[in-house]
Design a protein around this motif. Structure first.
Motif, mmCIF file in Angstrom:
data_model
loop_
_atom_site.group_PDB
_atom_site.id
_atom_site.type_symbol
_atom_site.label_atom_id
_atom_site.label_comp_id
_atom_site.label_asym_id
_atom_site.label_seq_id
_atom_site.Cartn_x
_atom_site.Cartn_y
_atom_site.Cartn_z
ATOM 1 N N LYS A 34 0.817 -1.223 0.000
ATOM 2 C CA LYS A 34 0.000 0.000 0.000
ATOM 3 C C LYS A 34 0.847 1.269 0.000
ATOM 4 O O LYS A 34 0.400 2.310 -0.461
ATOM 5 N N ALA A 35 2.111 1.146 0.436
ATOM 6 C CA ALA A 35 2.993 2.322 0.365
ATOM 7 C C ALA A 35 3.065 2.841 -1.070
ATOM 8 O O ALA A 35 3.124 4.048 -1.293
ATOM 9 N N GLY A 36 3.052 1.932 -2.027
ATOM 10 C CA GLY A 36 3.106 2.326 -3.439
ATOM 11 C C GLY A 36 1.990 3.268 -3.810
ATOM 12 O O GLY A 36 2.214 4.268 -4.504
ATOM 13 N N TYR A 37 0.775 2.973 -3.307
ATOM 14 C CA TYR A 37 -0.361 3.840 -3.662
ATOM 15 C C TYR A 37 -0.203 5.229 -3.060
ATOM 16 O O TYR A 37 -0.515 6.227 -3.691
ATOM 17 N N PHE A 38 0.313 5.255 -1.814
ATOM 18 C CA PHE A 38 0.517 6.576 -1.207
ATOM 19 C C PHE A 38 1.518 7.396 -2.009
ATOM 20 O O PHE A 38 1.405 8.605 -2.140
ATOM 21 N N MET A 39 2.526 6.697 -2.548
ATOM 22 C CA MET A 39 3.575 7.424 -3.244
ATOM 23 C C MET A 39 3.141 7.915 -4.623
ATOM 24 O O MET A 39 3.575 8.971 -5.073
ATOM 25 N N VAL A 40 2.308 7.149 -5.310
ATOM 26 C CA VAL A 40 1.874 7.642 -6.624
ATOM 27 C C VAL A 40 0.694 8.599 -6.509
ATOM 28 O O VAL A 40 0.419 9.352 -7.433
ATOM 29 N N ALA A 41 0.011 8.547 -5.354
ATOM 30 C CA ALA A 41 -1.236 9.318 -5.239
ATOM 31 C C ALA A 41 -1.105 10.803 -5.572
ATOM 32 O O ALA A 41 -1.849 11.293 -6.421
ATOM 33 N N PRO A 42 -0.157 11.537 -4.961
ATOM 34 C CA PRO A 42 -0.137 12.983 -5.242
ATOM 35 C C PRO A 42 -0.003 13.281 -6.725
ATOM 36 O O PRO A 42 -0.742 14.102 -7.269
ATOM 37 N N PHE A 43 0.916 12.587 -7.385
ATOM 38 C CA PHE A 43 1.108 12.835 -8.807
ATOM 39 C C PHE A 43 -0.135 12.456 -9.594
ATOM 40 O O PHE A 43 -0.625 13.228 -10.417
ATOM 41 N N ALA B 194 13.610 -0.365 7.204
ATOM 42 C CA ALA B 194 13.398 0.992 6.708
ATOM 43 C C ALA B 194 12.030 1.089 6.032
ATOM 44 O O ALA B 194 11.614 0.164 5.344
ATOM 45 N N SER B 195 11.348 2.209 6.239
ATOM 46 C CA SER B 195 10.056 2.389 5.582
ATOM 47 C C SER B 195 10.289 2.637 4.102
ATOM 48 O O SER B 195 11.392 2.995 3.673
ATOM 49 N N GLU B 196 9.226 2.431 3.330
ATOM 50 C CA GLU B 196 9.342 2.585 1.880
ATOM 51 C C GLU B 196 9.814 3.992 1.522
ATOM 52 O O GLU B 196 10.641 4.187 0.635
ATOM 53 N N PHE B 197 9.318 4.987 2.272
ATOM 54 C CA PHE B 197 9.711 6.367 1.973
ATOM 55 C C PHE B 197 11.199 6.588 2.257
ATOM 56 O O PHE B 197 11.905 7.252 1.521
ATOM 57 N N ARG B 198 11.635 5.972 3.340
ATOM 58 C CA ARG B 198 13.042 6.086 3.730
ATOM 59 C C ARG B 198 13.938 5.448 2.652
ATOM 60 O O ARG B 198 14.973 6.004 2.290
ATOM 61 N N VAL B 199 13.530 4.284 2.163
ATOM 62 C CA VAL B 199 14.294 3.606 1.103
ATOM 63 C C VAL B 199 14.384 4.509 -0.123
ATOM 64 O O VAL B 199 15.443 4.694 -0.719
ATOM 65 N N PHE B 200 13.254 5.097 -0.462
ATOM 66 C CA PHE B 200 13.200 6.008 -1.608
ATOM 67 C C PHE B 200 14.165 7.167 -1.400
ATOM 68 O O PHE B 200 14.981 7.483 -2.261
ATOM 69 N N TRP B 201 14.080 7.771 -0.218
ATOM 70 C CA TRP B 201 14.801 9.018 0.011
ATOM 71 C C TRP B 201 16.297 8.793 0.162
ATOM 72 O O TRP B 201 17.095 9.510 -0.418
ATOM 73 N N SER B 202 16.686 7.761 0.950
ATOM 74 C CA SER B 202 18.121 7.689 1.234
ATOM 75 C C SER B 202 18.867 6.667 0.384
ATOM 76 O O SER B 202 20.089 6.674 0.378
ATOM 77 N N ILE B 203 18.143 5.817 -0.342
ATOM 78 C CA ILE B 203 18.886 4.875 -1.186
ATOM 79 C C ILE B 203 18.641 5.115 -2.674
ATOM 80 O O ILE B 203 19.580 5.296 -3.452
ATOM 81 N N ALA B 204 17.377 5.168 -3.056
ATOM 82 C CA ALA B 204 17.102 5.298 -4.496
ATOM 83 C C ALA B 204 17.475 6.680 -5.022
ATOM 84 O O ALA B 204 18.175 6.798 -6.026
ATOM 85 N N MET B 205 17.038 7.734 -4.343
ATOM 86 C CA MET B 205 17.263 9.076 -4.881
ATOM 87 C C MET B 205 18.734 9.419 -5.122
ATOM 88 O O MET B 205 19.074 9.950 -6.172
ATOM 89 N N PRO B 206 19.636 9.125 -4.150
ATOM 90 C CA PRO B 206 21.039 9.443 -4.441
ATOM 91 C C PRO B 206 21.580 8.702 -5.666
ATOM 92 O O PRO B 206 22.521 9.163 -6.296
ATOM 93 N N MET B 207 20.969 7.567 -6.018
ATOM 94 C CA MET B 207 21.472 6.799 -7.150
ATOM 95 C C MET B 207 20.989 7.340 -8.491
ATOM 96 O O MET B 207 21.470 6.918 -9.531
ATOM 97 N N VAL B 208 19.999 8.199 -8.482
ATOM 98 C CA VAL B 208 19.440 8.655 -9.763
ATOM 99 C C VAL B 208 19.618 10.157 -9.953
ATOM 100 O O VAL B 208 18.763 10.821 -10.534
ATOM 101 N N LYS B 209 20.747 10.676 -9.499
ATOM 102 C CA LYS B 209 20.989 12.100 -9.634
ATOM 103 C C LYS B 209 20.843 12.589 -11.085
ATOM 104 O O LYS B 209 20.203 13.610 -11.324
ATOM 105 N N PRO B 210 21.408 11.881 -12.079
ATOM 106 C CA PRO B 210 21.234 12.358 -13.457
ATOM 107 C C PRO B 210 19.765 12.507 -13.815
ATOM 108 O O PRO B 210 19.376 13.464 -14.479
ATOM 109 N N ALA B 211 18.930 11.570 -13.362
ATOM 110 C CA ALA B 211 17.524 11.612 -13.745
ATOM 111 C C ALA B 211 16.812 12.798 -13.110
ATOM 112 O O ALA B 211 16.002 13.453 -13.745
ATOM 113 N N TRP B 212 17.121 13.085 -11.839
ATOM 114 C CA TRP B 212 16.397 14.244 -11.296
ATOM 115 C C TRP B 212 16.913 15.555 -11.840
ATOM 116 O O TRP B 212 16.163 16.514 -11.991
ATOM 117 N N LEU B 213 18.197 15.597 -12.193
ATOM 118 C CA LEU B 213 18.670 16.803 -12.882
ATOM 119 C C LEU B 213 17.945 16.984 -14.215
ATOM 120 O O LEU B 213 17.537 18.087 -14.584
#
Lengths: 319, 291
Positions: A34-43, B194-213
Motif C-alpha cells: 500500500k505504500a506504493g499507492y501513497f507514493m503515486v497518489a499525489p502525482f 526501513a520504511s518505503e519512503f526512507r528507502v526512496f529518500w536515502s537509497i534510491a534518490m542518491p542513485m538517480v541524480k542524473p535523472a532528477w537533474l
C-alpha cells in the motif's frame, strides 16, 4: 512498519498463489504494497484532474453546445457535422496540420538520427560542443522570431537584401504575406527548432551500443559504416527509436506557436492555419466550448492514432 | 573515461573509409552552420548600434559592438504598465514552484512505479506513456472549466499545478530507475526495517541524480518559456516571456531591442543545458520505450 508485519505474516503462514482466487491475491498484494499507492497518489491525482479527465470531458462536451454561461445542451453529432461540412477553414486546417506533421515529423526524426550518428565518433568534448549547437535552437524560447527579421521585406531583411544584391530579384519578396512562401518557411523554422529530446535520446542510444557487437559484426563480414548502422546499431537501439518516434510525432503536431509568431494570427488566407489555431480561435477567444471540444477531440485522435500506428510499424523493424 | 576508450577502440577495429569520414564532416559543418547562423545573427544584431542596424544591405558582422540595445530594452520595459521586475518575478515563481512540485511528485511516483510491485502500476505507466503522445493544448479548454470551477482563473496556480504533473520527467526517471537502481540494495534496506519512503529518500534518490537533474531541466525549460495563457488575464500576473513577445510583436522597427530580448530569453536555458548536458545524456541512455 506495515511492510515489516506483512513480511512476517507471509513467513509465518506460507500461502501460495494457487490457494487464492485472483481477487483475493490482488487484494493481498494491494495491502502488502500500500505504500506504493501513497507514493503515486499525489502525482496521479493531479494527473487525473489536469490530463485524464480533461481528455474525456472534451469528448463528452464535443456532443454539446456550451458557452460557459448557460447549461450545456446536447446536440449529438452537430459539432462534427458542422466541422466537416460547413467549416471550410477547418478543412484547410486539417490539411495544413497533416502537411506540417508529414514534413516535420519524419524529417526531424531522420535529422536527429543522422546527426547523432555523425557525431557519435567525435571526441567527447567535441561531441558535447556539436550537440549544443544542434540542440540549442529547440530550447531557446522565442529565438525563432529571428527568422521574421531575416526574411522580412524591409531594410532589415537579410535574405531579400542578399537576393537583390546579387540580382536574383528586383524588389523584395513579401515572404510572410505571400501564401506560397508561408508554409515552406514555417516548416523550415519548425525543423530548425526540432532537434530536441529525440536527438538527445539518439545520442545516448548510440553511445550505449556494446562495442563487442561491432567487433563481432566486423568478423561476420560487415563491410562499411552503413551496413554497421543497419545491421547492428539500429536493431540494438530499437527502444530509443521508439521513444524518439513518439516525441517527434507529438512535436510535429505542436508547432502552432511558430506559425503565429511568424505569419500572424490568422496567417494570410489561412494558408498556414492549423488545427491548433482553430482550437485557439474557438476555445480561447470565442468560448464555443462544445465546438472547440470537438476540434480538440479530433486532434487528440489524430495524434494518438499516428503515434500508435508508427509504434506498430517500428516494432516490426528487425523482426 | 571508459566512454572515451570505447570510441578509440571502435575506430581502430572497424574500417572507416576516408571518403566517408570527409563526407560526414562536410555534412556536419553545413548543417551545423545552418543551425548556428540564425542564433549568431540575433546575437550580432543585438550588439549593433543604431547606424549599423539601418545599413543596407544588412551585415553579418558588427564593427562597433554596443550594449545600447539591452539598455533600450530595459527602458522600454520600464514604460510598461506593470513594473518590469513583476514579470520576472512571475516567471521565476512559476518556474521554481512548478519545477519543485514536479520533482517531488514525479520522483515519488517514479520510484513507486519502478520498484514497488503494487497491482495497477502497469496500467498507470501505460497512461503516462499515452500522455506523451499528445500535446497539452487539447486539454486547455476543459482545464479552463476546471479552473473556473475551482476559482483558479487568473491565479498563477493555474500554471503551476498542471506543471507539477508533467509526465516526461516522470517517464525518464522511472526508466532510469528500472535500469540503474538494483533491487538488492533496496531489499536489504527494507529487511533492516526501513520504511518505503526512507528507502526512496536515502537509497534510491542518491542513485538517480542524473535523472532528477534531467527532470529539473525539462520542467524548467517548459516553465521558463511560459507565455500568454488563457487562464491569466491580469497584467500583473503575466510572465517575462509574454512581456517580451509584446515587444517582438511591436515589429521590426525595434529590431535591436527585440533581438536583445531573444538573447536574454535564450541564455538561461542554454546555460542550464551546458552545465547539465552529461547528466541528461546519461539519463537518456535508458529512455527507450519497450513494446
Amino acid at each position: 512498519m506495515s511492510q515489516n508485519t506483512a513480511v512476517k505474516e507471509q513467513k509465518a503462514k506460507p500461502v501460495s498463489r494457487k490457494d487464492m482466487t485472483k481477487a483475493q491475491w490482488t487484494w493481498k498484494e494491494m495491502k502488502k504494497n500500500k505504500a506504493g499507492y501513497f507514493m503515486v497518489a499525489p502525482f496521479f491525482i493531479l494527473f487525473f484532474v489536469f490530463t485524464v479527465v480533461p481528455v474525456f470531458l472534451s469528448m463528452i462536451l464535443s456532443f454539446t453546445s456550451f458557452n460557459l454561461l448557460e447549461m450545456p445542451k446536447v446536440v449529438w453529432l452537430d459539432n462534427y457535422v458542422r466541422l466537416f461540412l460547413d467549416d471550410d477553414i477547418f478543412l484547410t486546417a486539417v490539411q495544413n496540420t497533416l502537411i506540417f506533421a508529414v514534413f516535420t515529423g519524419p524529417i526531424s526524426y531522420l535529422l536527429s538520427l543522422f546527426v547523432a550518428w555523425f557525431i557519435n565518433e567525435l571526441s567527447p568534448r567535441m561531441r558535447a560542443f556539436v550537440t549544443l549547437i544542434f540542440y540549442a535552437p529547440s530550447i531557446s524560447g522565442a529565438m525563432y522570431s529571428i527568422f521574421g527579421i531575416l526574411f522580412s521585406s524591409d531594410r532589415y531583411g537579410y535574405v531579400n537584401a542578399f537576393l537583390i544584391e546579387y540580382n536574383f530579384i528586383d524588389e523584395p519578396i513579401q515572404f510572410f504575406q505571400n501564401a506560397s512562401y508561408v508554409m515552406p518557411l514555417c516548416i523550415l523554422v519548425a525543423l530548425w527548432t526540432s532537434l530536441g529530446v529525440t536527438f538527445l535520446s539518439f545520442i545516448a542510444g548510440l553511445q550505449t551500443v556494446d562495442v563487442s557487437l561491432y567487433e563481432a559484426g566486423a568478423i561476420d563480414g560487415v563491410r562499411n559504416r552503413w551496413q554497421e548502422l543497419w545491421y547492428i546499431t539500429l536493431p540494438t537501439m530499437k527502444e530509443q527509436l521508439m521513444f524518439g518516434a513518439v516525441m517527434s510525432i507529438t512535436g510535429s503536431f505542436g508547432f502552432g506557436g511558430i506559425v503565429t509568431a511568424l505569419a500572424g494570427f490568422p496567417s494570410v488566407d489561412y494558408c498556414a492555419w492549423t488545427i491548433m489555431h482553430h482550437l485557439e480561435d474557438y476555445g480561447g477567444q470565442r468560448f464555443e466550448v462544445g465546438y472547440s471540444s470537438a476540434i480538440a477531440t479530433i486532434l487528440f485522435i489524430m495524434m494518438i492514432t499516428s503515434n500508435l500506428l508508427i509504434k506498430k510499424l517500428l516494432s516490426k523493424v528487425g523482426q | 573515461m571508459a566512454r572515451k576508450l570505447r570510441v578509440r577502440k571502435h575506430r581502430v577495429i572497424l574500417n572507416r573509409s576516408a571518403g566517408g569520414d570527409a563526407g560526414i564532416t562536410v555534412m556536419l559543418i553545413i548543417l551545423g552552420a545552418l543551425m548556428f547562423l540564425p542564433m549568431y545573427y540575433s546575437l550580432i544584431t543585438s550588439l549593433k548600434p543604431l547606424d549599423e542596424l539601418w545599413l543596407f544591405p544588412p551585415r553579418f558582422y558588427v564593427t562597433n559592438p554596443t550594449l545600447k540595445n539591452y539598455g533600450d530594452l530595459f527602458k522600454l520595459m520600464s514604460t510598461s504598465w506593470v513594473p518590469f521586475s513583476r514579470y520576472i518575478f512571475n516567471t521565476v515563481l512559476i518556474t521554481v514552484a512548478g519545477t519543485f512540485g514536479n520533482l517531488c511528485l514525479g520522483s515519488l511516483a517514479a520510484y513507486a512505479l519502478s520498484k514497488i510491485p503494487f497491482p495497477g502500476k502497469n496500467v498507470m505507466f501505460r497512461m503516462i506513456v499515452l500522455s506523451l503522445m499528445f500535446v497539452s493544448t487539447i486539454t486547455g479548454i476543459a482545464n479552463f472549466i476546471t479552473f473556473s470551477t475551482l476559482g483558479l482563473v487568473d491565479n498563477l496556480l493555474a500554471i503551476i499545478l498542471p506543471a507539477c504533473c508533467s509526465t516526461l520527467g516522470l517517464y525518464l526517471m522511472k526508466q532510469f530507475m528500472d535500469s540503474s537502481v538494483s533491487n538488492e540494495a533496496l531489499e536489504s534496506a527494507r529487511l533492516d526495517g526501513a520504511s518505503e519512503f526512507r528507502v526512496f529518500w536515502s537509497i534510491a534518490m542518491p542513485m538517480v541524480k542524473p535523472a532528477w537533474l534531467t527532470l529539473i531541466v525539462y520542467s524548467f525549460q517548459g516553465l521558463w518559456n511560459t507565455g500568454a495563457s488563457i487562464y491569466i488575464h491580469s497584467e500583473q500576473l503575466k510572465t517575462f516571456n509574454y512581456a517580451i513577445s509584446q515587444i517582438l510583436s511591436a515589429g521590426i522597427i525595434r529590431a535591436g531591442a527585440s533581438t536583445a530580448a531573444m538573447v536574454i530569453m535564450m541564455i538561461v536555458p542554454v546555460t542550464v543545458f551546458v552545465i547539465t548536458q552529461s547528466n541528461i545524456i546519461e539519463t537518456m541512455s535508458s529512455s527507450g520505450m519497450k513494446d
